[in-house]
Design a protein around this motif. Structure first.
Motif: not given
Length: 409
Positions: A332, A252, A328-329, A344, A259, A249
């Motif tokens: 992304a 990202a 995902a982080d 995200v 987000r 996180r």
């Protein structure tokens, strides 16, 4: 007609555009504009609705004097696309305008990987040194960042499958001792570089290196590959996943990734003026066991590696989802550095889920396929070396092209 200059202007101003090469993949690989996506005419009706979800998106078609454009325009208009034009002069017109032509496939993802190594000086080890470490039974862990099927075809001895977006999770599971050296490999260069730099960006405490030139470099060094291996990184305990989640996180956040929640996603879905791609970046088995309705499956590392295939509309929005978060982080973070507006999705896996495949078009067969010098076990040494030489020149070619919009953390 759309001129090459108008295409370039759209790319520079981040306006949505889909530049589609209608030739077969083998011809496409000989030369194409940086952000062109390839859909052969014979597959256009099958793939267009999947890859170009917004019917009024600007679509520009070209060939190299092959007579493919007019039937392609008729096909797309028959499917309801309302903003379809030909590239003035086709590929020759692009060349005559003085613009760059890029070889191979997934070219801009590979060029981005070379830019990452160039800017971040991603550490790497040559095949001979890694071979010696294996022979000495040194404290190392080799993580293969490719898809599992590629790993199973051929792999570095002792290597473990950990596809790209899984790496931040896999590192703690495979190498819990921070003194263990982690070596990330792929078949060539891109996924090795991006994988190793992912771990470095995430602050993994272990020494991290890419295997220089991947299995190509390994083979050119005269060293043997394993085949048929099935080793996969084990799942992390929850406490380990929490640590990976925080690390990913933070990466990202540094990349400027936004987000959103389900309500925000619904607003984006209602915005018919923009193309929206939604991808669940987990492994296929996890996706098929239960995914958020409307999301497609693209393993995170492959979404970064094959962005032109998964999101051919340059300038579109991409939303990525993952039940744990780190996949995902990290995905992304790379897409954002590649110039995409990427978000995200937080949550969504605690509601109703769909099972099974995402309904993607059936895969292409061998017809017209470009023979990649880094896949399989029967590649000629000259072709492998030529491929590496091509990759080494991509940073300079990006600078000459001038449209990429990439930035590197």
């Amino acid at each position: 007609m759309t001129t090459p200059a108008q295409i370039r202007h759209a790319l520079l101003t981040n306006r949505e555009i889909a530049l589609i090469d209608l030739r077969e993949e083998a011809e496409f690989a000989l030369g194409h504009p940086l952000f062109a996506a390839q859909i052969p005419l014979r597959r256009l009706e099958i793939e267009a609705e999947w890859r170009l979800p917004r019917r009024d998106v600007p679509v520009v078609l070209y060939d190299d004097g092959d007579g493919l454009v007019e039937p392609a325009i008729a096909t797309l208009r028959g499917l309801g696309y309302t903003n379809v034009q030909a590239l003035d002069g086709g590929l020759a017109g692009w060349r005559d305008a003085g613009y760059e032509l890029f070889e191979d496939v997934n070219s801009y993802s590979k060029a981005f990987g070379e830019l990452v190594e160039h800017r971040r000086h991603t550490p790497s080890l040559p095949a001979e040194e890694v071979h010696a470490l294996i022979r000495e039974k040194a404290d190392i862990a080799i993580l293969d960042a490719r898809r599992f099927d590629e790993y199973r075809t051929m792999s570095i001895p002792t290597g473990v499958s950990a596809p790209g977006a899984e790496l931040v999770l896999a590192a703690k599971a495979v190498a819990p001792d921070p003194d263990t050296t982690i070596i990330v490999n792929c078949a060539g260069r891109t996924r090795s570089i991006i994988g190793a730099q992912s771990l470095i960006n995430a602050g993994v405490p272990n020494p991290v290196f890419a295997l220089r030139n991947g299995t190509i470099g390994w083979t050119l060094a005269g060293q043997g590959l394993d085949t048929g291996q099935t080793r996969q990184a084990p799942e992390l305990p929850l406490e380990g996943a929490d640590e990976a989640r925080l690390r990913a996180r933070n990466v990202a956040y540094r990349a400027g990734v936004k987000r959103i929640g389900l309500a925000d996603l619904a607003e984006l879905e209602r915005d018919t003026s923009r193309t929206l791609y939604r991808y669940d970046v987990r492994q296929p088995a996890a996706f098929e066991a239960g995914h958020i309705p409307g999301f497609r499956n693209a393993q995170g590392g492959q979404l970064v590696q094959e962005t032109d295939h998964n999101a051919p509309v340059r300038g579109a929005r991409i939303v990525v989802a993952d039940d744990l978060g780190p996949r995902a982080d990290m995905t992304a973070s790379w897409l954002a550095q590649m110039g995409w507006e990427v978000l995200v999705l937080d949550g969504g896996f605690d509601g109703p889920l769909e099972t099974g495949s995402d309904g993607a078009p059936p895969p292409r067969g061998p017809e017209g396929r470009y023979k990649r010098p880094y896949e399989g076990t029967d590649n000629k040494a000259a072709a492998m070396q030529a491929y590496l030489d091509w990759e080494y020149g991509l940073v300079d070619q990006l600078a000459r092209d001038g449209t990429h919009g990439f930035h590197v953390l």
